[in-house]
Design a protein around this motif. Structure first.
Motif, PDB file in Angstrom:
ATOM      1  N   GLY A 181      22.226  41.245  -7.804  1.00  0.00           N
ATOM      2  CA  GLY A 181      21.361  42.420  -7.694  1.00  0.00           C
ATOM      3  C   GLY A 181      20.632  42.667  -9.004  1.00  0.00           C
ATOM      4  N   PRO A 182      19.955  43.817  -9.116  1.00  0.00           N
ATOM      5  CA  PRO A 182      19.196  44.154 -10.325  1.00  0.00           C
ATOM      6  C   PRO A 182      20.068  44.203 -11.573  1.00  0.00           C
ATOM      7  CG  PRO A 182      18.653  45.677  -8.557  1.00  0.00           C
ATOM      8  CD  PRO A 182      19.789  44.829  -8.059  1.00  0.00           C
ATOM      9  N   TYR A 183      19.488  43.880 -12.702  1.00  0.00           N
ATOM     10  CA  TYR A 183      20.106  43.953 -14.029  1.00  0.00           C
ATOM     11  C   TYR A 183      21.156  42.884 -14.305  1.00  0.00           C
ATOM     12  CZ  TYR A 183      18.049  48.674 -14.257  1.00  0.00           C
ATOM     13  OH  TYR A 183      17.193  49.747 -14.246  1.00  0.00           O
ATOM     14  N   ILE A 190      22.002  33.334  -9.530  1.00  0.00           N
ATOM     15  CA  ILE A 190      20.878  33.933  -8.784  1.00  0.00           C
ATOM     16  C   ILE A 190      19.744  34.377  -9.715  1.00  0.00           C
ATOM     17  CG2 ILE A 190      20.208  35.892  -7.304  1.00  0.00           C
ATOM     18  CD1 ILE A 190      22.596  35.318  -5.558  1.00  0.00           C
ATOM     19  N   PRO A 191      20.022  35.202 -10.732  1.00  0.00           N
ATOM     20  CA  PRO A 191      18.885  35.587 -11.592  1.00  0.00           C
ATOM     21  C   PRO A 191      18.295  34.413 -12.372  1.00  0.00           C
ATOM     22  CG  PRO A 191      20.957  36.465 -12.451  1.00  0.00           C
ATOM     23  CD  PRO A 191      21.254  35.904 -11.097  1.00  0.00           C
ATOM     24  N   LEU A 192      19.155  33.475 -12.776  1.00  0.00           N
ATOM     25  CA  LEU A 192      18.646  32.315 -13.519  1.00  0.00           C
ATOM     26  C   LEU A 192      17.644  31.526 -12.673  1.00  0.00           C
ATOM     27  CD1 LEU A 192      18.917  30.396 -16.061  1.00  0.00           C
ATOM     28  CD2 LEU A 192      20.545  29.104 -14.693  1.00  0.00           C
ATOM     29  N   PHE A 193      18.026  31.302 -11.410  1.00  0.00           N
ATOM     30  CA  PHE A 193      17.168  30.497 -10.544  1.00  0.00           C
ATOM     31  C   PHE A 193      15.863  31.248 -10.228  1.00  0.00           C
ATOM     32  CE2 PHE A 193      20.245  27.169  -8.527  1.00  0.00           C
ATOM     33  CZ  PHE A 193      20.739  26.880  -9.790  1.00  0.00           C
ATOM     34  N   ILE A 194      15.981  32.557  -9.969  1.00  0.00           N
ATOM     35  CA  ILE A 194      14.771  33.339  -9.657  1.00  0.00           C
ATOM     36  C   ILE A 194      13.812  33.290 -10.848  1.00  0.00           C
ATOM     37  CG2 ILE A 194      13.861  35.660  -9.216  1.00  0.00           C
ATOM     38  CD1 ILE A 194      16.540  36.291  -7.780  1.00  0.00           C
ATOM     39  N   ILE A 195      14.340  33.570 -12.036  1.00  0.00           N
ATOM     40  CA  ILE A 195      13.471  33.654 -13.213  1.00  0.00           C
ATOM     41  C   ILE A 195      12.887  32.284 -13.561  1.00  0.00           C
ATOM     42  CG2 ILE A 195      13.436  34.151 -15.695  1.00  0.00           C
ATOM     43  CD1 ILE A 195      15.366  36.449 -15.139  1.00  0.00           C
ATOM     44  N   ASN A 196      13.722  31.240 -13.468  1.00  0.00           N
ATOM     45  CA  ASN A 196      13.191  29.892 -13.715  1.00  0.00           C
ATOM     46  C   ASN A 196      11.983  29.635 -12.809  1.00  0.00           C
ATOM     47  OD1 ASN A 196      15.105  29.312 -15.625  1.00  0.00           O
ATOM     48  ND2 ASN A 196      15.818  27.436 -14.667  1.00  0.00           N
ATOM     49  N   LEU A 197      12.133  29.975 -11.531  1.00  0.00           N
ATOM     50  CA  LEU A 197      11.043  29.691 -10.587  1.00  0.00           C
ATOM     51  C   LEU A 197       9.829  30.573 -10.885  1.00  0.00           C
ATOM     52  CD1 LEU A 197      13.230  29.218  -7.396  1.00  0.00           C
ATOM     53  CD2 LEU A 197      11.949  27.434  -8.605  1.00  0.00           C
ATOM     54  N   THR A 305      16.520  41.671  -4.533  1.00  0.00           N
ATOM     55  CA  THR A 305      16.802  41.177  -5.888  1.00  0.00           C
ATOM     56  C   THR A 305      15.608  40.394  -6.437  1.00  0.00           C
ATOM     57  OG1 THR A 305      19.133  41.064  -5.305  1.00  0.00           O
ATOM     58  CG2 THR A 305      18.460  39.830  -7.249  1.00  0.00           C
ATOM     59  N   ILE A 306      15.044  39.533  -5.604  1.00  0.00           N
ATOM     60  CA  ILE A 306      13.877  38.757  -6.034  1.00  0.00           C
ATOM     61  C   ILE A 306      12.739  39.706  -6.406  1.00  0.00           C
ATOM     62  CG2 ILE A 306      12.055  37.177  -5.223  1.00  0.00           C
ATOM     63  CD1 ILE A 306      14.252  35.598  -3.775  1.00  0.00           C
ATOM     64  N   GLU A 307      12.535  40.719  -5.566  1.00  0.00           N
ATOM     65  CA  GLU A 307      11.460  41.682  -5.827  1.00  0.00           C
ATOM     66  C   GLU A 307      11.706  42.404  -7.155  1.00  0.00           C
ATOM     67  OE1 GLU A 307       8.753  41.603  -4.462  1.00  0.00           O
ATOM     68  OE2 GLU A 307       7.897  43.412  -5.359  1.00  0.00           O
ATOM     69  N   ARG A 310      10.876  40.101  -9.950  1.00  0.00           N
ATOM     70  CA  ARG A 310       9.430  39.889  -9.974  1.00  0.00           C
ATOM     71  C   ARG A 310       8.717  41.060 -10.675  1.00  0.00           C
ATOM     72  NH1 ARG A 310       6.673  36.840  -5.894  1.00  0.00           N
ATOM     73  NH2 ARG A 310       8.010  37.489  -4.182  1.00  0.00           N
ATOM     74  N   THR A 311       9.257  42.262 -10.465  1.00  0.00           N
ATOM     75  CA  THR A 311       8.571  43.449 -10.996  1.00  0.00           C
ATOM     76  C   THR A 311       9.192  43.966 -12.303  1.00  0.00           C
ATOM     77  OG1 THR A 311       9.953  44.785  -9.532  1.00  0.00           O
ATOM     78  CG2 THR A 311       7.724  44.275  -8.744  1.00  0.00           C
ATOM     79  N   HIS A 312      10.187  43.253 -12.831  1.00  0.00           N
ATOM     80  CA  HIS A 312      10.830  43.712 -14.073  1.00  0.00           C
ATOM     81  C   HIS A 312      10.824  42.641 -15.155  1.00  0.00           C
ATOM     82  CE1 HIS A 312      12.088  46.920 -11.416  1.00  0.00           C
ATOM     83  NE2 HIS A 312      12.401  47.627 -12.493  1.00  0.00           N
ATOM     84  N   GLU A 313       9.654  42.016 -15.274  1.00  0.00           N
ATOM     85  CA  GLU A 313       9.519  40.984 -16.297  1.00  0.00           C
ATOM     86  C   GLU A 313       9.807  41.563 -17.687  1.00  0.00           C
ATOM     87  OE1 GLU A 313       6.075  38.373 -15.652  1.00  0.00           O
ATOM     88  OE2 GLU A 313       5.952  38.278 -17.854  1.00  0.00           O
ATOM     89  N   GLN A 314       9.422  42.816 -17.913  1.00  0.00           N
ATOM     90  CA  GLN A 314       9.643  43.435 -19.239  1.00  0.00           C
ATOM     91  C   GLN A 314      11.134  43.544 -19.543  1.00  0.00           C
ATOM     92  OE1 GLN A 314       9.064  45.169 -16.531  1.00  0.00           O
ATOM     93  NE2 GLN A 314      10.284  47.044 -16.612  1.00  0.00           N
ATOM     94  N   TRP A 315      11.991  43.542 -18.513  1.00  0.00           N
ATOM     95  CA  TRP A 315      13.448  43.596 -18.720  1.00  0.00           C
ATOM     96  C   TRP A 315      13.983  42.209 -19.087  1.00  0.00           C
ATOM     97  CZ3 TRP A 315      17.656  41.186 -16.402  1.00  0.00           C
ATOM     98  CH2 TRP A 315      18.919  41.693 -16.769  1.00  0.00           C
ATOM     99  N   TRP A 316      13.573  41.182 -18.340  1.00  0.00           N
ATOM    100  CA  TRP A 316      14.200  39.877 -18.568  1.00  0.00           C
ATOM    101  C   TRP A 316      13.512  39.001 -19.602  1.00  0.00           C
ATOM    102  CZ3 TRP A 316      10.940  35.951 -17.143  1.00  0.00           C
ATOM    103  CH2 TRP A 316      10.091  36.136 -16.051  1.00  0.00           C
ATOM    104  N   LYS A 317      12.225  39.235 -19.856  1.00  0.00           N
ATOM    105  CA  LYS A 317      11.523  38.385 -20.841  1.00  0.00           C
ATOM    106  C   LYS A 317      12.250  38.352 -22.196  1.00  0.00           C
ATOM    107  CE  LYS A 317       7.837  36.099 -19.800  1.00  0.00           C
ATOM    108  NZ  LYS A 317       7.252  35.240 -19.259  1.00  0.00           N
ATOM    109  N   PRO A 318      12.622  39.510 -22.757  1.00  0.00           N
ATOM    110  CA  PRO A 318      13.279  39.466 -24.075  1.00  0.00           C
ATOM    111  C   PRO A 318      14.634  38.749 -24.057  1.00  0.00           C
ATOM    112  CG  PRO A 318      12.578  41.704 -23.517  1.00  0.00           C
ATOM    113  CD  PRO A 318      12.404  40.887 -22.287  1.00  0.00           C
TER     114      PRO A 318
END
Ligand code: DAU
Length: 336
Positions: A181-183, A190-197, A305-307, A310-318
């Motif tokens: 899920g989020p965060y 799951i988050p690794l694969f989503i963000i990689n893609l 979770t994907i959504e 997708r909409t929280h790049e500012q959270w995961w980019k750093p």
């Protein structure tokens, strides 16, 4: 009621802090978090000014900090989410896991005992049971952990139940399947694969992709903990599971499909050492005795979770910084 949530800046802990503040307007939450790489103040940014919420920076194995919290706030309930949680990291550096899981849990149990706190809930994992070829583990299954992570969790769980038997410390232990899920920190699948893609990178699938995991959406897990915090029986453990089981390859294909990508984005890599083949828990005790059931179908939870990513790049980019890259370079050094 006053709740001490440890690890409240991590993925599950922050979701729990938010959940209890939202659903119990008269509860007060104290969040004790060490702010390790996975403890991110951004995870609780939206509630940090809530007058019912207090943050304390510190480690659960630090007796001075823990004693100060117990004597200042006098929590009624402790929910221990604080842990080192990533299996691959435990293979590279087991000691940090023993310190937090074993000595941290011990420090909290001692404080609960000294201060006669009403209830202590230990957030643990289905990984303590080890791999199961067919069928499901009930709470009576013996522990058979495979990684330093799950061995440390198993040790802490045994300690909790020993405190119940020896001192009647009011503990309850939970064994959950894989959360998502989020965060969630983007080292987990799951988050690794989503963000990689999302970044047009391939996804590193361990081994033959045939390992089976069972998945629970974070909100459903929070509701399970809610039931256990209020009505769980002391000295007992509860499995938390959904029956939503699939191989990693099946899961990868679902993520690829939802993001409009094909199998060419899968990069098979060397398997994780000691990689448990299949986890499966039987949650019927929680369902029948405490009336819990999961609400979120995997397909819906994954889409949400994907959504969110997708909409929280500012959270995961750093989080995709040098430390992250160093870690993965080491991880896959022998894989390519
Ligand atoms: O079962 C509950 C446990 O789930 C929790 O107690 C742990 O804290 C949590 O980390 C998680 O453990 P897993 O090892 O199952 O989660 P992870 O996301 O690391 O891996 C899920 C599966 O995906 C696992 O079979 C390994 C595989 N995997 C993982 C990563 C990070 C890959 O194939 N590629 C990857 O890059």
């Amino acid at each position: 009621m006053k709740l001490l949530i440890t690890g409240g800046c991590g993925f599950m802990g922050s979701n729990a802090v938010r959940y209890f503040l939202k659903n119990y307007p008269d509860y007060r939450i104290i969040n004790l978090d060490a702010l390790t790489y996975a403890g991110n103040p951004e995870n609780v940014r939206d509630i940090e000014n809530d007058p019912r919420y207090t943050f304390v920076h510190g480690r659960i194995e630090d007796e001075t900090v823990v004693e100060k919290i117990f004597s200042t706030f006098r929590p009624d309930v402790v929910i221990n989410y604080a842990a080192e949680t990533h299996v691959d990291r435990s293979i590279m550096d087991p000691k940090a896991f023993l310190t937090t899981e074993i000595f941290g849990t011990h420090t909290l149990l001692e404080a609960v005992r000294r201060h006669e706190t009403s209830r202590y809930v230990q957030i643990s994992t289905d990984e303590v049971y080890g791999s199961i070829a067919d069928g499901v583990w009930t709470e009576r299954a013996p522990f058979d952990p495979s990684s330093p992570y799950s061995a440390a969790k198993a040790g802490a769980d045994h300690l909790c139940l020993a405190y119940w038997r020896t001192y009647h410390t009011p503990v309850i232990v939970t064994h959950s399947c894989n959360f998502y899920g989020p965060y969630q920190y983007p080292e987990k699948m799951i988050p690794l694969f989503i963000i990689n893609l999302l970044e047009n990178k391939k996804v590193p699938l361990y081994g033959d992709g045939g390992n089976v995991r069972e998945w629970i959406y974070t909100e459903d897990h929070c509701r399970a903990i809610d039931r256990i915090v209020h009505d769980g029986r002391f000295g007992e453990s509860y499995n938390i599971g959904t029956g939503e089981r699939m191989t990693n390859l099946e899961l990868t294909k679902k993520i690829l499909l939802m993001l409009g990508r094909g199998d060419e984005m899968i990069e098979p890599v060397k398997d994780r050492p000691g990689h448990d083949r299949r986890y499966a828990v039987d949650p019927s005790k929680l369902i029948t005795s405490l009336g819990w059931k999961p609400d979120t179908a995997f397909q819906d939870g994954l889409a949400k979770t994907i959504e969110w990513y997708r909409t929280h790049e500012q959270w995961w980019k750093p989080l995709r910084n040098g430390e992250y890259l160093e870690y993965y370079k080491k991880q896959y050094a022998t894989a390519r």
